[in-house]
Write an enzyme that holds these catalytic residues in place. Sequence first.
Site, PDB file in Angstrom:
ATOM      1  N   ASP A 165     -46.613 -13.344  29.438  1.00 12.59           N
ATOM      2  CA  ASP A 165     -46.597 -12.982  30.853  1.00 12.59           C
ATOM      3  C   ASP A 165     -45.902 -14.019  31.729  1.00 12.59           C
ATOM      4  OD1 ASP A 165     -47.789 -10.574  30.707  1.00 12.59           O
ATOM      5  OD2 ASP A 165     -49.812 -11.301  31.108  1.00 12.59           O
ATOM      6  N   TYR A 217     -52.837 -19.644  20.133  1.00  9.55           N
ATOM      7  CA  TYR A 217     -52.611 -19.927  21.548  1.00  9.55           C
ATOM      8  C   TYR A 217     -53.439 -21.160  21.916  1.00  9.55           C
ATOM      9  CZ  TYR A 217     -50.489 -15.378  22.702  1.00  9.55           C
ATOM     10  OH  TYR A 217     -49.656 -14.307  22.797  1.00  9.55           O
ATOM     11  N   ARG A 247     -44.644 -10.202  23.787  1.00  9.26           N
ATOM     12  CA  ARG A 247     -44.338 -10.693  25.133  1.00  9.26           C
ATOM     13  C   ARG A 247     -45.222 -11.869  25.503  1.00  9.26           C
ATOM     14  NH1 ARG A 247     -44.829  -5.048  28.509  1.00  9.26           N
ATOM     15  NH2 ARG A 247     -43.881  -3.707  26.914  1.00  9.26           N
ATOM     16  N   ARG A 286     -56.733 -15.220  28.113  1.00  7.55           N
ATOM     17  CA  ARG A 286     -57.071 -15.629  29.477  1.00  7.55           C
ATOM     18  C   ARG A 286     -58.416 -15.069  29.921  1.00  7.55           C
ATOM     19  NH1 ARG A 286     -51.690 -13.974  32.510  1.00  7.55           N
ATOM     20  NH2 ARG A 286     -52.982 -14.482  34.326  1.00  7.55           N
TER      21      ARG A 286
END
Lengths: 246, 246
Positions: free
Chosen positions: B53, B111, B51, B198
């Site tokens: 967000d 990422y 997934r 994050r």
Amino acid sequence: MQRYKAKIAYDGSRYSGFQIQPNGRTVQEELEKALKKMHKGSLVKVTSSGRTDAGVHARGQVFHFDSPLLLPSERWVNAVNGLLPYDLSLLEVEKADPDFHARYDVVGKTYKYFLYTGKIRDPFKHHFTSYYPYKLNVEQMREAAEYLVGTFDFTSFCSAKTTKENRVRTISVIDIEVVGDEIIFTFTGTGFLYNMVRIIVGTLLKVGSGKIKPGDIPEILAAHDRKRAGKTAAAKGLYLWEVYYK
Amino acid sequence: MQRYKAKIAYDGSRYSGFQIQPNGRTVQEELEKALKKMHKGSLVKVTSSGRTDAGVHARGQVFHFDSPLLLPSERWVNAVNGLLPYDLSLLEVEKADPDFHARYDVVGKTYKYFLYTGKIRDPFKHHFTSYYPYKLNVEQMREAAEYLVGTFDFTSFCSAKTTKENRVRTISVIDIEVVGDEIIFTFTGTGFLYNMVRIIVGTLLKVGSGKIKPGDIPEILAAHDRKRAGKTAAAKGLYLWEVYYK
């Protein structure tokens, strides 16, 4: 009262252009709303270097306003940006002479037009470039652009809705740069008529795709007929980049 | 039936994340809607590498699906992109072995996190970077990041809501680059826990702003306590950049 000259940037995607109008959100309205809050409810009128259309962006739009407040640039910027929506940002504010006028005193402007030519749509460029995933002959476009540099009556290259009588303008620079999958057009001139940059881009695309030849441009210019030039390119590729004053 | 492996990019601004959920628009829903249209109303299930967000972007998310259609990549891309909204784009499609699985076969991911540090808000970066207009000591952030490269139990650096029992992950690269007014973080590893990138960025910001020291990181890691790490940095700066398979 102090007259101020201010510079702003905006993402035009969600604006119905610069100038206040009965329907739709405008840049002027957001600016005046923020300045009103800073002036305890008193209206502060904003006069820009000129309008921009719905969807057109700005990196260096200029306006003037009058205020009894005497603040340095940084304080204006911080206070006003705190009151503006995210897609509009005050970049700098400087004191101007009382007779400075953001529209009448313009001596030139630079616009840029961004064309994305990648084979596959890029979601991150959607609102910020015009999409043209076809072959373009950039050399031919450059050759065609040369014919538009100079002082001409640009009637063929402005919206048929233009109310201005005098359509003579001077373009001093047309630069066409290829950066990766983007083609970036830069236009500098004394002033631009309604839709002029977008119609020039649309016409250069006709040249680049082989529909017309660079040598057809002088004839299109001379015709003084909007119907002879190409389509008006999409608003979302256009950026008011810089405004020049004496 | 042919199994396909597909790569997509999306601007996550207007999505409630990747995975279908009762409320809110999701990437999976838009993909399945487009594929259903291409398959005359038959449901085509989409399984992603994992997934993302709400608000998180992707430049290289991967998913698999099965189809009776045998088309080359270019035809898939053209047909599906014609059915997808502007903020989601299919980049490539390739045939995969029948047992290829977009989630189980992942061996690593990259990422990127984009931080905009300019003094003045930039309207064009609003949805695509996280905004941090304060001084940061990048050297100290790099030093802190070194402590996170390796194989660790990252419990302190994942959401307290994580249901995964095994929180041991390997980070092979953390790179922090300064490009103009942006700081670009690159993370490559075997896998990342919920909110892990994050939270690491949020913790590195605490280091960069002098609130904690690089040497505090090992202790935070060892505590296995989410409360010891920094805040979860904003979703809009995060991009799933690449997914690696055997």
